[in-house]
Design a protein around this motif. Structure first.
Motif, PDB file in Angstrom:
ATOM      1  N   MET A  33       0.850  -1.208   0.000  1.00 59.28           N
ATOM      2  CA  MET A  33       0.000   0.000   0.000  1.00 59.28           C
ATOM      3  C   MET A  33       0.876   1.245   0.000  1.00 59.28           C
ATOM      4  SD  MET A  33      -2.685  -0.755   3.068  1.00 59.28           S
ATOM      5  CE  MET A  33      -3.358  -2.391   3.302  1.00 59.28           C
ATOM      6  N   ARG A  34       0.382   2.326  -0.609  1.00 58.56           N
ATOM      7  CA  ARG A  34       1.069   3.615  -0.438  1.00 58.56           C
ATOM      8  C   ARG A  34       0.484   4.261   0.830  1.00 58.56           C
ATOM      9  NH1 ARG A  34       1.179   9.249  -3.819  1.00 58.56           N
ATOM     10  NH2 ARG A  34       2.983  10.072  -2.686  1.00 58.56           N
ATOM     11  N   ILE A  35       1.364   4.510   1.787  1.00 60.44           N
ATOM     12  CA  ILE A  35       0.898   4.945   3.132  1.00 60.44           C
ATOM     13  C   ILE A  35       1.564   6.258   3.532  1.00 60.44           C
ATOM     14  CG2 ILE A  35       0.779   4.309   5.589  1.00 60.44           C
ATOM     15  CD1 ILE A  35       0.979   1.366   4.747  1.00 60.44           C
ATOM     16  N   ALA A  36       0.776   7.155   4.125  1.00 63.71           N
ATOM     17  CA  ALA A  36       1.353   8.365   4.738  1.00 63.71           C
ATOM     18  C   ALA A  36       0.929   8.430   6.194  1.00 63.71           C
ATOM     19  CB  ALA A  36       0.869   9.612   4.009  1.00 63.71           C
ATOM     20  N   VAL A  37       1.859   8.858   7.052  1.00 60.97           N
ATOM     21  CA  VAL A  37       1.531   9.141   8.458  1.00 60.97           C
ATOM     22  C   VAL A  37       1.635  10.655   8.638  1.00 60.97           C
ATOM     23  CG1 VAL A  37       2.222   8.825  10.873  1.00 60.97           C
ATOM     24  CG2 VAL A  37       2.467   6.927   9.268  1.00 60.97           C
ATOM     25  N   LEU A  38       0.563  11.280   9.111  1.00 63.40           N
ATOM     26  CA  LEU A  38       0.574  12.722   9.367  1.00 63.40           C
ATOM     27  C   LEU A  38       0.637  12.937  10.873  1.00 63.40           C
ATOM     28  CD1 LEU A  38      -2.273  13.977   6.970  1.00 63.40           C
ATOM     29  CD2 LEU A  38       0.080  13.361   6.439  1.00 63.40           C
ATOM     30  N   GLU A  39       1.685  13.601  11.323  1.00 60.44           N
ATOM     31  CA  GLU A  39       1.873  13.806  12.768  1.00 60.44           C
ATOM     32  C   GLU A  39       1.996  15.306  13.032  1.00 60.44           C
ATOM     33  OE1 GLU A  39       1.926  12.304  15.848  1.00 60.44           O
ATOM     34  OE2 GLU A  39       2.550  14.285  16.531  1.00 60.44           O
ATOM     35  N   ALA A  40       1.230  15.777  14.017  1.00 56.47           N
ATOM     36  CA  ALA A  40       1.209  17.214  14.315  1.00 56.47           C
ATOM     37  C   ALA A  40       2.541  17.700  14.893  1.00 56.47           C
ATOM     38  CB  ALA A  40       0.070  17.521  15.284  1.00 56.47           C
ATOM     39  N   ALA A  41       3.181  16.855  15.719  1.00 56.96           N
ATOM     40  CA  ALA A  41       4.432  17.285  16.365  1.00 56.96           C
ATOM     41  C   ALA A  41       5.577  17.298  15.350  1.00 56.96           C
ATOM     42  CB  ALA A  41       4.771  16.344  17.511  1.00 56.96           C
ATOM     43  N   GLU A  42       6.538  18.174  15.604  1.00 53.33           N
ATOM     44  CA  GLU A  42       7.676  18.291  14.676  1.00 53.33           C
ATOM     45  C   GLU A  42       8.652  17.125  14.841  1.00 53.33           C
ATOM     46  OE1 GLU A  42       8.188  20.352  12.254  1.00 53.33           O
ATOM     47  OE2 GLU A  42       6.697  21.912  12.624  1.00 53.33           O
ATOM     48  N   TRP A  43       8.831  16.656  16.080  1.00 48.56           N
ATOM     49  CA  TRP A  43       9.853  15.653  16.361  1.00 48.56           C
ATOM     50  C   TRP A  43       9.299  14.548  17.236  1.00 48.56           C
ATOM     51  CZ3 TRP A  43      13.657  16.772  13.274  1.00 48.56           C
ATOM     52  CH2 TRP A  43      13.980  18.100  13.043  1.00 48.56           C
ATOM     53  N   THR A  44       9.899  13.371  17.147  1.00 52.91           N
ATOM     54  CA  THR A  44       9.644  12.329  18.134  1.00 52.91           C
ATOM     55  C   THR A  44      10.404  12.759  19.384  1.00 52.91           C
ATOM     56  OG1 THR A  44       9.866  10.734  16.368  1.00 52.91           O
ATOM     57  CG2 THR A  44       9.909   9.866  18.612  1.00 52.91           C
ATOM     58  N   VAL A  45       9.743  12.720  20.554  1.00 46.74           N
ATOM     59  CA  VAL A  45      10.476  13.057  21.778  1.00 46.74           C
ATOM     60  C   VAL A  45      11.609  12.042  21.917  1.00 46.74           C
ATOM     61  CG1 VAL A  45      10.314  13.276  24.296  1.00 46.74           C
ATOM     62  CG2 VAL A  45       8.370  13.910  22.846  1.00 46.74           C
ATOM     63  N   ARG A 136       5.708  15.399   9.162  1.00 43.53           N
ATOM     64  CA  ARG A 136       5.718  15.956  10.526  1.00 43.53           C
ATOM     65  C   ARG A 136       5.251  17.405  10.518  1.00 43.53           C
ATOM     66  NH1 ARG A 136       7.602  13.169  14.273  1.00 43.53           N
ATOM     67  NH2 ARG A 136       8.665  11.227  13.843  1.00 43.53           N
ATOM     68  N   GLY A 137       4.794  17.861  11.658  1.00 46.73           N
ATOM     69  CA  GLY A 137       4.322  19.247  11.771  1.00 46.73           C
ATOM     70  C   GLY A 137       3.067  19.458  10.928  1.00 46.73           C
ATOM     71  N   ALA A 138       2.320  18.375  10.653  1.00 47.41           N
ATOM     72  CA  ALA A 138       1.118  18.487   9.806  1.00 47.41           C
ATOM     73  C   ALA A 138       0.010  19.212  10.573  1.00 47.41           C
ATOM     74  CB  ALA A 138       0.649  17.089   9.413  1.00 47.41           C
ATOM     75  N   GLN A 139      -0.504  20.271   9.968  1.00 45.43           N
ATOM     76  CA  GLN A 139      -1.610  20.993  10.625  1.00 45.43           C
ATOM     77  C   GLN A 139      -2.880  20.742   9.838  1.00 45.43           C
ATOM     78  OE1 GLN A 139      -1.007  25.136  11.498  1.00 45.43           O
ATOM     79  NE2 GLN A 139       1.159  24.766  11.895  1.00 45.43           N
ATOM     80  N   LEU A 140      -3.706  19.872  10.370  1.00 49.22           N
ATOM     81  CA  LEU A 140      -4.940  19.519   9.674  1.00 49.22           C
ATOM     82  C   LEU A 140      -6.026  20.525  10.007  1.00 49.22           C
ATOM     83  CD1 LEU A 140      -3.346  16.869   9.418  1.00 49.22           C
ATOM     84  CD2 LEU A 140      -5.488  15.658   9.752  1.00 49.22           C
ATOM     85  N   VAL A 141      -6.838  20.871   8.983  1.00 49.30           N
ATOM     86  CA  VAL A 141      -7.943  21.793   9.267  1.00 49.30           C
ATOM     87  C   VAL A 141      -9.302  21.151   8.996  1.00 49.30           C
ATOM     88  CG1 VAL A 141      -6.640  23.939   9.003  1.00 49.30           C
ATOM     89  CG2 VAL A 141      -7.665  22.890   6.981  1.00 49.30           C
ATOM     90  N   GLY A 142      -9.321  19.959   8.407  1.00 53.53           N
ATOM     91  CA  GLY A 142     -10.622  19.301   8.190  1.00 53.53           C
ATOM     92  C   GLY A 142     -10.489  18.068   7.318  1.00 53.53           C
ATOM     93  N   ILE A 143     -11.612  17.347   7.175  1.00 55.88           N
ATOM     94  CA  ILE A 143     -11.648  16.214   6.235  1.00 55.88           C
ATOM     95  C   ILE A 143     -12.902  16.344   5.373  1.00 55.88           C
ATOM     96  CG2 ILE A 143     -10.365  14.452   7.526  1.00 55.88           C
ATOM     97  CD1 ILE A 143     -13.006  13.404   8.583  1.00 55.88           C
ATOM     98  N   THR A 144     -12.832  15.807   4.161  1.00 58.41           N
ATOM     99  CA  THR A 144     -14.017  15.822   3.292  1.00 58.41           C
ATOM    100  C   THR A 144     -14.180  14.443   2.669  1.00 58.41           C
ATOM    101  OG1 THR A 144     -12.674  16.448   1.405  1.00 58.41           O
ATOM    102  CG2 THR A 144     -13.797  18.249   2.558  1.00 58.41           C
ATOM    103  N   GLU A 145     -15.382  14.203   2.155  1.00 56.78           N
ATOM    104  CA  GLU A 145     -15.609  13.006   1.356  1.00 56.78           C
ATOM    105  C   GLU A 145     -15.274  13.413  -0.065  1.00 56.78           C
ATOM    106  OE1 GLU A 145     -19.572  10.913   0.949  1.00 56.78           O
ATOM    107  OE2 GLU A 145     -18.903  10.348   2.948  1.00 56.78           O
ATOM    108  N   ALA A 146     -14.168  12.905  -0.619  1.00 54.69           N
ATOM    109  CA  ALA A 146     -13.690  13.420  -1.889  1.00 54.69           C
ATOM    110  C   ALA A 146     -14.394  12.753  -3.075  1.00 54.69           C
ATOM    111  CB  ALA A 146     -12.185  13.183  -1.993  1.00 54.69           C
ATOM    112  N   PHE A 147     -14.843  11.526  -2.887  1.00 57.93           N
ATOM    113  CA  PHE A 147     -15.303  10.750  -4.029  1.00 57.93           C
ATOM    114  C   PHE A 147     -16.111   9.569  -3.498  1.00 57.93           C
ATOM    115  CE2 PHE A 147     -14.306   7.009  -6.642  1.00 57.93           C
ATOM    116  CZ  PHE A 147     -14.732   7.441  -7.888  1.00 57.93           C
ATOM    117  N   LYS A 148     -17.151   9.186  -4.214  1.00 57.79           N
ATOM    118  CA  LYS A 148     -17.976   8.074  -3.719  1.00 57.79           C
ATOM    119  C   LYS A 148     -18.513   7.284  -4.909  1.00 57.79           C
ATOM    120  CE  LYS A 148     -21.627   7.554  -0.319  1.00 57.79           C
ATOM    121  NZ  LYS A 148     -22.399   8.305   0.650  1.00 57.79           N
ATOM    122  N   ASP A 149     -18.439   5.969  -4.890  1.00 53.63           N
ATOM    123  CA  ASP A 149     -19.132   5.140  -5.880  1.00 53.63           C
ATOM    124  C   ASP A 149     -19.554   3.834  -5.208  1.00 53.63           C
ATOM    125  OD1 ASP A 149     -16.989   3.454  -5.725  1.00 53.63           O
ATOM    126  OD2 ASP A 149     -16.169   3.942  -7.688  1.00 53.63           O
TER     127      ASP A 149
END
Ligand SMILES: Cc1cc2nc3c(=O)[nH]c(=O)nc-3n(C[C@H](O)[C@H](O)[C@H](O)COP(=O)(O)OP(=O)(O)OC[C@H]3O[C@@H](n4cnc5c(N)ncnc54)[C@H](O)[C@@H]3O)c2cc1C
Length: 418
Positions: A33-45, A136-149
């Motif tokens: 799978m093509r996978i992305a991890v979005l993490e709000a923090a800049e660094w792993t402690v 890292r440092g990902a700032q999310l502002v929302g989610i949408t339903e992009a496509f449906k079938d």
């Protein structure tokens, strides 16, 4: 499909790179799978050899088996893990007590006390060796339903800089105050325990004896979890759950006064408390999402449930969610079945929700039984505790549960006891 859309499209997006989210990413890294991890923090402690992380977890054998399957466990043992062989639980208000030993079930240990930063760093080291993209440092502002079938939906997450990333499935592992759970419109049942937990690391006069200690007081439980630090086994991590007023008072004490009160509260069972690290306090809230999934969006770990730390089960339940989700998503992917649909996610929910609810109900009843109760109830409680202590079969069963042995565990987290 535009060029930009293709570049920003993944099979799976995991929001939240804590222990649970990173474990899911590691578990699926080789799936194709093509996978992305979005993490709000800049660094792993970073894990600090000269400092014990105040946040620790009592990892069960089931969690350990899963971490082993992800190849994270060898790295963790090179940092710092403390095995424990005994648990001693007793009441402040009476004579009730229970003692468990790994000898009762011919196991080497009951579990391991591990700093959260150890688990997280070992998982992140594994993740770095894969093709999973970590933002890292990902700032999310929302989610949408992009496509449906008829085959399912595709969801997008929107970042503050205007970027949109889409995926067949978004996994929300963004912790107890999950934004994704809120944006996805998941209903929750939640209530305050009326407790705050104070956590810190302490040094005692005497060695911890490879034992987890828990004293139930009318104001809440006090747990001492063994830590061997630089070869010295006189350290423990504490979780002191008490009323918010009492927690505020204890937090405001000088180190010397706090150590004196703690020595008394622990009945000097390991001598005096000699010193303590800075104290942190967390409000405790029980929360459970009524459903774990919607098309294209699934919750795991603290985003799905938070539980009283008195039995140290929070991240263990989260890691079992992770192992189960990995198993179901890998199966769906192999069968070329969409990831974000009922056939895949419904099964995950059916496998995990009853186990999580059972553990939450158990913690709630503990909290009630050991809270302030009339004298008669206290007497029954004392007798009951001592009766359990004298009944080897019941003790064995409880111990097997504490080790994480239950029916329906995912293959990667199976515990094999003699
Ligand atoms: C006092 C205390 C003691 C505990 N003791 C134990 C114990 O002994 N044993 C045990 O099993 N459990 C224990 N727990 C519970 C345990 O710590 C949690 O269950 C565990 O940390 C949950 O892991 P998680 O990955 O689901 O969430 P988290 O650890 O909360 O990780 C969430 C991640 O998501 C990131 N994030 C948040 N919002 C966003 C966003 N919008 N976008 C991108 N990233 C985001 C965060 O930065 C974080 O990295 C305890 C908890 C407390 C409060």
């Amino acid at each position: 499909m535009t060029e930009e859309r293709r570049v920003n499209h993944y099979d799976l997006i995991i929001v939240g790179g804590g222990m649970v989210g990173t474990a899911i990413a590691c578990g699926l890294a080789d799936s194709g799978m093509r996978i992305a991890v979005l993490e709000a923090a800049e660094w792993t402690v970073p894990w600090q050899p000269e400092q014990v992380d105040p946040r620790v977890s009592a990892l069960t054998e089931a969690s350990l088996a899963f971490l082993q399957s992800l190849n994270a466990w060898p790295g963790m043992t090179q940092m710092r893990v403390t095995p424990y062989q005994q648990m001693k639980v007793w009441e402040a208000d009476g004579t009730g007590h229970i003692e468990f030993s790994c000898d009762d079930i011919h196991a080497e240990n009951i579990g391991h006390i591990v700093e959260n930063s150890v688990t997280l760093n070992a998982l992140h080291q594994q993740l770095e060796q894969t093709d999973v993209e970590v933002i890292r440092g990902a700032q999310l502002v929302g989610i949408t339903e992009a496509f449906k079938d008829e085959y399912g939906v595709e969801r997008s997450v929107m970042l503050a800089d205007g970027t949109q990333l889409s995926a067949q499935l978004i996994v929300a592992t963004d912790g107890a105050r999950s934004k994704l759970r809120e944006w996805g419109g998941f209903e929750t049942r939640e209530w305050d325990y009326g407790h705050d937990a104070i956590v810190t690391t302490i040094k005692l006069e005497q060695p911890h004896q490879g034992t987890c200690w828990q004293r139930f007081m009318p104001t809440g439980p006090l747990a001492l979890l063994p830590i061997t630090f630089n070869g010295d086994d006189r350290y423990c991590s504490i979780v002191w759950s008490t009323t918010p007023d009492e927690a505020a008072r204890l937090s405001a004490l000088s180190d010397e006064d706090f150590c004196a009160e703690l020595s008394l509260a622990f009945e000097h069972r390991l001598g005096k408390v000699i010193s303590c690290d800075p104290r942190f306090s967390f409000p405790l809230r029980q929360r459970h999402a009524k459903t774990y999934w919607k098309p294209g969006l699934v919750l795991a770990g603290d985003a799905a449930h938070t539980i009283h730390p008195l039995a140290g089960q929070g991240v263990n339940l989260g890691l079992l969610d992770a192992a189960t989700l990995v198993e179901e998503l890998a199966n769906a992917w192999q069968r070329q079945q969409p990831l974000g649909i009922e056939q895949t996610l419904g099964k995950y929910q059916r496998r995990r929700m009853p186990d999580n609810l059972k553990m939450m109900a158990l913690m709630e009843s503990f909290k009630r039984i050991y809270g302030p109760v009339p004298v008669g109830v206290r007497w029954i409680r004392n007798v009951g505790m001592n009766l359990v202590n004298q009944t080897p079969m019941v003790k064995k069963q409880l111990l097997r549960q504490a080790l994480g042995e239950r029916a329906g565990l995912p293959e990667a987290a199976k515990v094999h006891l003699a």
